[in-house]
Design a protein around this motif. Structure first.
Motif, PDB file in Angstrom:
ATOM      1  N   PRO A 308       0.796  -1.229   0.000  1.00 21.68           N
ATOM      2  CA  PRO A 308       0.000   0.000   0.000  1.00 21.68           C
ATOM      3  C   PRO A 308       0.825   1.273   0.000  1.00 21.68           C
ATOM      4  CG  PRO A 308      -0.895  -1.605   1.549  1.00 21.68           C
ATOM      5  CD  PRO A 308       0.407  -2.162   1.071  1.00 21.68           C
ATOM      6  N   ASP A 309       1.967   1.267   0.685  1.00 25.21           N
ATOM      7  CA  ASP A 309       2.768   2.486   0.784  1.00 25.21           C
ATOM      8  C   ASP A 309       3.553   2.777  -0.490  1.00 25.21           C
ATOM      9  OD1 ASP A 309       1.879   2.828   3.387  1.00 25.21           O
ATOM     10  OD2 ASP A 309       3.568   1.700   4.239  1.00 25.21           O
ATOM     11  N   ALA A 310       3.997   1.730  -1.180  1.00 22.05           N
ATOM     12  CA  ALA A 310       4.856   1.926  -2.355  1.00 22.05           C
ATOM     13  C   ALA A 310       4.091   1.897  -3.667  1.00 22.05           C
ATOM     14  CB  ALA A 310       5.946   0.852  -2.374  1.00 22.05           C
ATOM     15  N   ARG A 311       2.879   1.361  -3.635  1.00 15.04           N
ATOM     16  CA  ARG A 311       2.145   1.091  -4.870  1.00 15.04           C
ATOM     17  C   ARG A 311       1.922   2.337  -5.730  1.00 15.04           C
ATOM     18  NH1 ARG A 311      -1.169  -1.958  -7.716  1.00 15.04           N
ATOM     19  NH2 ARG A 311      -3.015  -0.950  -8.565  1.00 15.04           N
ATOM     20  N   THR A 312       1.443   3.419  -5.113  1.00 15.67           N
ATOM     21  CA  THR A 312       1.119   4.622  -5.883  1.00 15.67           C
ATOM     22  C   THR A 312       2.351   5.176  -6.576  1.00 15.67           C
ATOM     23  OG1 THR A 312      -0.719   5.190  -4.432  1.00 15.67           O
ATOM     24  CG2 THR A 312       0.200   6.958  -5.766  1.00 15.67           C
ATOM     25  N   SER A 313       3.472   5.256  -5.858  1.00 15.78           N
ATOM     26  CA  SER A 313       4.684   5.807  -6.471  1.00 15.78           C
ATOM     27  C   SER A 313       5.207   4.899  -7.581  1.00 15.78           C
ATOM     28  CB  SER A 313       5.772   6.012  -5.400  1.00 15.78           C
ATOM     29  OG  SER A 313       6.096   4.779  -4.789  1.00 15.78           O
ATOM     30  N   ASN A 314       4.970   3.599  -7.454  1.00 15.14           N
ATOM     31  CA  ASN A 314       5.455   2.661  -8.475  1.00 15.14           C
ATOM     32  C   ASN A 314       4.590   2.650  -9.728  1.00 15.14           C
ATOM     33  OD1 ASN A 314       7.593   1.847  -6.886  1.00 15.14           O
ATOM     34  ND2 ASN A 314       6.568   0.033  -6.085  1.00 15.14           N
ATOM     35  N   THR A 315       3.353   3.106  -9.608  1.00 14.89           N
ATOM     36  CA  THR A 315       2.456   3.052 -10.763  1.00 14.89           C
ATOM     37  C   THR A 315       2.129   4.416 -11.354  1.00 14.89           C
ATOM     38  OG1 THR A 315       0.550   3.006  -9.250  1.00 14.89           O
ATOM     39  CG2 THR A 315       1.370   0.884 -10.058  1.00 14.89           C
ATOM     40  N   ASN A 316       2.460   5.502 -10.673  1.00 14.70           N
ATOM     41  CA  ASN A 316       2.228   6.821 -11.247  1.00 14.70           C
ATOM     42  C   ASN A 316       3.015   6.984 -12.546  1.00 14.70           C
ATOM     43  OD1 ASN A 316       0.436   7.787  -9.379  1.00 14.70           O
ATOM     44  ND2 ASN A 316       1.944   8.924  -8.177  1.00 14.70           N
ATOM     45  N   GLY A 317       2.333   7.353 -13.601  1.00 16.88           N
ATOM     46  CA  GLY A 317       2.992   7.511 -14.893  1.00 16.88           C
ATOM     47  C   GLY A 317       3.381   6.213 -15.546  1.00 16.88           C
ATOM     48  N   ASN A 318       2.940   5.096 -14.971  1.00 15.86           N
ATOM     49  CA  ASN A 318       3.281   3.770 -15.478  1.00 15.86           C
ATOM     50  C   ASN A 318       2.086   3.243 -16.266  1.00 15.86           C
ATOM     51  OD1 ASN A 318       3.785   1.043 -15.829  1.00 15.86           O
ATOM     52  ND2 ASN A 318       4.637   0.745 -13.782  1.00 15.86           N
ATOM     53  N   GLY A 319       2.245   3.097 -17.559  1.00 14.85           N
ATOM     54  CA  GLY A 319       1.138   2.669 -18.405  1.00 14.85           C
ATOM     55  C   GLY A 319       1.065   1.183 -18.637  1.00 14.85           C
ATOM     56  N   SER A 320       1.684   0.388 -17.768  1.00 13.59           N
ATOM     57  CA  SER A 320       1.726  -1.057 -17.999  1.00 13.59           C
ATOM     58  C   SER A 320       0.542  -1.797 -17.391  1.00 13.59           C
ATOM     59  CB  SER A 320       3.027  -1.641 -17.436  1.00 13.59           C
ATOM     60  OG  SER A 320       3.113  -1.447 -16.044  1.00 13.59           O
ATOM     61  N   HIS A 321      -0.475  -1.090 -16.924  1.00 15.44           N
ATOM     62  CA  HIS A 321      -1.678  -1.755 -16.424  1.00 15.44           C
ATOM     63  C   HIS A 321      -2.347  -2.528 -17.561  1.00 15.44           C
ATOM     64  CE1 HIS A 321      -4.084   1.203 -18.571  1.00 15.44           C
ATOM     65  NE2 HIS A 321      -3.326   2.145 -18.044  1.00 15.44           N
ATOM     66  N   LEU A 322      -3.257  -3.400 -17.193  1.00 14.40           N
ATOM     67  CA  LEU A 322      -3.924  -4.238 -18.189  1.00 14.40           C
ATOM     68  C   LEU A 322      -5.370  -3.813 -18.435  1.00 14.40           C
ATOM     69  CD1 LEU A 322      -2.595  -7.784 -17.224  1.00 14.40           C
ATOM     70  CD2 LEU A 322      -1.723  -6.189 -18.937  1.00 14.40           C
ATOM     71  N   ALA A 323      -5.702  -2.580 -18.089  1.00 22.35           N
ATOM     72  CA  ALA A 323      -7.085  -2.125 -18.246  1.00 22.35           C
ATOM     73  C   ALA A 323      -7.545  -2.175 -19.699  1.00 22.35           C
ATOM     74  CB  ALA A 323      -7.242  -0.709 -17.695  1.00 22.35           C
ATOM     75  N   TRP A 324      -6.594  -2.059 -20.643  1.00 22.14           N
ATOM     76  CA  TRP A 324      -6.948  -2.147 -22.067  1.00 22.14           C
ATOM     77  C   TRP A 324      -6.823  -3.569 -22.601  1.00 22.14           C
ATOM     78  CZ3 TRP A 324      -9.288   2.122 -23.125  1.00 22.14           C
ATOM     79  CH2 TRP A 324      -8.839   3.341 -22.620  1.00 22.14           C
ATOM     80  N   GLY A 325      -6.466  -4.513 -21.729  1.00 12.92           N
ATOM     81  CA  GLY A 325      -6.152  -5.846 -22.209  1.00 12.92           C
ATOM     82  C   GLY A 325      -4.738  -5.876 -22.749  1.00 12.92           C
ATOM     83  N   ASN A 326      -4.456  -6.853 -23.615  1.00 13.61           N
ATOM     84  CA  ASN A 326      -3.136  -6.961 -24.237  1.00 13.61           C
ATOM     85  C   ASN A 326      -3.252  -7.950 -25.387  1.00 13.61           C
ATOM     86  OD1 ASN A 326      -0.414  -6.684 -24.755  1.00 13.61           O
ATOM     87  ND2 ASN A 326       0.243  -7.054 -22.643  1.00 13.61           N
ATOM     88  N   GLY A 327      -2.263  -7.957 -26.249  1.00 11.22           N
ATOM     89  CA  GLY A 327      -2.262  -8.896 -27.351  1.00 11.22           C
ATOM     90  C   GLY A 327      -3.202  -8.495 -28.479  1.00 11.22           C
ATOM     91  N   ALA A 328      -3.547  -9.462 -29.304  1.00 13.39           N
ATOM     92  CA  ALA A 328      -4.329  -9.183 -30.513  1.00 13.39           C
ATOM     93  C   ALA A 328      -5.719  -8.644 -30.199  1.00 13.39           C
ATOM     94  CB  ALA A 328      -4.461 -10.459 -31.349  1.00 13.39           C
ATOM     95  N   HIS A 329      -6.257  -8.982 -29.035  1.00 18.01           N
ATOM     96  CA  HIS A 329      -7.627  -8.583 -28.704  1.00 18.01           C
ATOM     97  C   HIS A 329      -7.685  -7.413 -27.723  1.00 18.01           C
ATOM     98  CE1 HIS A 329      -9.995 -11.698 -30.770  1.00 18.01           C
ATOM     99  NE2 HIS A 329      -8.950 -12.482 -30.560  1.00 18.01           N
ATOM    100  N   GLU A 330      -6.610  -6.658 -27.598  1.00 16.31           N
ATOM    101  CA  GLU A 330      -6.685  -5.507 -26.704  1.00 16.31           C
ATOM    102  C   GLU A 330      -7.693  -4.496 -27.256  1.00 16.31           C
ATOM    103  OE1 GLU A 330      -2.946  -3.550 -26.367  1.00 16.31           O
ATOM    104  OE2 GLU A 330      -2.782  -3.104 -28.496  1.00 16.31           O
ATOM    105  N   CYS A 331      -8.137  -3.572 -26.417  1.00 13.30           N
ATOM    106  CA  CYS A 331      -9.186  -2.623 -26.784  1.00 13.30           C
ATOM    107  C   CYS A 331      -8.856  -1.926 -28.105  1.00 13.30           C
ATOM    108  CB  CYS A 331      -9.361  -1.579 -25.690  1.00 13.30           C
ATOM    109  SG  CYS A 331     -10.531  -0.267 -26.116  1.00 13.30           S
ATOM    110  N   PRO A 332      -9.770  -1.960 -29.093  1.00 18.27           N
ATOM    111  CA  PRO A 332      -9.488  -1.341 -30.396  1.00 18.27           C
ATOM    112  C   PRO A 332      -9.834   0.145 -30.455  1.00 18.27           C
ATOM    113  CG  PRO A 332     -11.573  -2.477 -30.509  1.00 18.27           C
ATOM    114  CD  PRO A 332     -11.039  -2.709 -29.114  1.00 18.27           C
ATOM    115  N   ALA A 333     -10.427   0.696 -29.377  1.00 20.75           N
ATOM    116  CA  ALA A 333     -10.869   2.094 -29.437  1.00 20.75           C
ATOM    117  C   ALA A 333     -10.492   2.869 -28.178  1.00 20.75           C
ATOM    118  CB  ALA A 333     -12.378   2.141 -29.652  1.00 20.75           C
TER     119      ALA A 333
END
Length: 399
Positions: A308-333
């Motif tokens: 909890p203490d380190a998470r925000t600083s490690n993910t700020n500006g980090n676009g590696s989340h999977l909210a768009w999916g990944n691979g051939a079927h990642e979000c097209p729009a």
């Protein structure tokens, strides 16, 4: 969905990154909550197919009749269930349809809708920012982009939210939505316009492919952008430090949106992928024909990004989340979704920059959907005199 997702997925992680679950109480599946494993499944289209026609439960005739999640696992003629060249063709047609609507016109429509919605409640000094803004905003925008008559927006909104909840009424909502879409595609075949549905037909899709592509686009578009907008509004209203940072230009709306994608992923679970062969998946034996539910929320909350203490600083500006999916079927729009949320949340903050929870102690009730994470309501208040003064200065677009 649980009020505290991190704690919920933390308990599941005691079973490992791949967890045996039952959907709606009876249908077996695997819930993939580890970041690395989720990434692996998303990117490996050979061993983990998007073709749900390969699902062993349906092949063996074991799917319960009237199962409420059936519309989400029934194969359709759209890019979601296709692979190889067929997927390339259908995805290319979808992108061609998107290009039928220019970005400038699209963004103008978003601003118009946002201002009209805010105008409808601004003088009251209070509103349910979810029910009166976050929910109708994407519906109204996508109704215009797809060329639906405005009177059908309410049908789309009601049907999609009921369908995504997956409970009682889901199958009836699926039928209502399918009929509304079918009528509209037939309408556009007869009367082409400068809208996305016309673009899909002009890109060479058959009427049936257009209907199924539109079904996917409406469910994914309304579901994801509504939840994203609503969750960003929750963050604005509940976190005083966020409002202070916005006023001091220490943060901006895109950074708030990115925070939501990490911590309150709008599309929580993706149903799903089918194992095409027996495979050892990080210590779990998954059999050919098994269904894997990809927990984008669980992956984004993986402890690999820190406690909890380190998470925000490690993910700020980090676009590696999977909210768009990944691979051939990642979000097209993604650009369309970002535009709706950024302009919508930005417009609300610009005009109601003193909004706060009407009752600071109010607990948030989350919808029952396992697919999207979205609050039922969020009651906020502001100074209407200040809002009117800002409206005059900022000159909202209006109709």
């Amino acid at each position: 969905m649980p009020a505290e997702p991190a704690a919920f997925y933390g308990q599941l992680r005691e079973h490992g990154p791949v967890v045996p679950v039952h959907l709606d109480g009876t249908v077996p599946a695997w819930l993939v909550i580890g970041y690395d494993v989720c990434n692996q499944v998303l990117r490996d289209g050979l061993r983990f197919s998007r073709d749900l026609g390969l699902w062993g439960v349906t092949e063996r005739g074991e799917l319960p009749p009237d199962w409420p999640l059936a519309p989400h696992v029934t194969r359709m003629d759209n890019m979601l269930y296709a692979s190889g060249q067929e997927h390339v063709r259908l995805r290319g047609a979808f992108k061609a349809g998107l290009r039928k609507v220019g970005a400038h016109w699209r963004n103008t429509q978003i601003r118009i809708v946002a201002d009209q919605l805010i105008d409808s409640f601004v003088d009251a000094g209070r509103a349910d920012i979810v029910g009166q803004y976050a929910v109708p905003l994407p519906v109204a925008v996508l109704t215009r982009l797809f060329g639906f008559p405005l009177e059908e927006a309410e049908v789309l909104q009601r049907a999609v939210l009921t369908l995504l909840d997956g409970g009682e009424g889901a199958l009836a909502a699926h039928e209502e939505l399918s009929q509304t879409i079918s009528m509209h595609v037939h309408r556009r075949r007869r009367e082409p316009r400068t809208d996305m549905v016309t673009g899909l037909l002009e890109a060479g899709l058959t009427e049936e492919e257009t209907i199924k592509t539109l079904w996917l686009s409406i469910n994914a578009g309304i579901g994801a952008t509504t939840a994203w907008t609503a969750n960003a509004c929750v963050l604005l209203a509940r976190a005083e430090d966020v409002r202070i940072d916005l006023r001091g230009s220490l943060r901006d709306i895109p950074s708030i949106m990115e925070r939501v994608l990490w911590d309150h992923t709008p599309v929580q679970q993706v149903i799903g992928r089918i194992a095409t062969a027996d495979v050892n998946l990080h210590g779990t034996i998954v059999r050919r024909g098994d269904l894997l539910i990809l927990s984008l929320a669980g992956a984004n909350l993986d402890p690999r990004f820190g406690g909890p203490d380190a998470r925000t600083s490690n993910t700020n500006g980090n676009g590696s989340h999977l909210a768009w999916g990944n691979g051939a079927h990642e979000c097209p729009a993604p650009d369309l979704a970002k535009a709706i949320v950024e302009i919508g949340v930005g417009r609300a903050w610009t005009r109601l920059d003193d909004l706060e929870l009407t009752d600071p102690s109010q607990r948030i009730r989350w919808r029952d959907s396992i697919i999207v994470r979205m609050p039922e309501e969020l009651n906020v208040s502001w100074d209407p005199a200040r809002a009117r003064a800002r409206a005059r200065t900022l000159a909202p677009i209006g109709e």
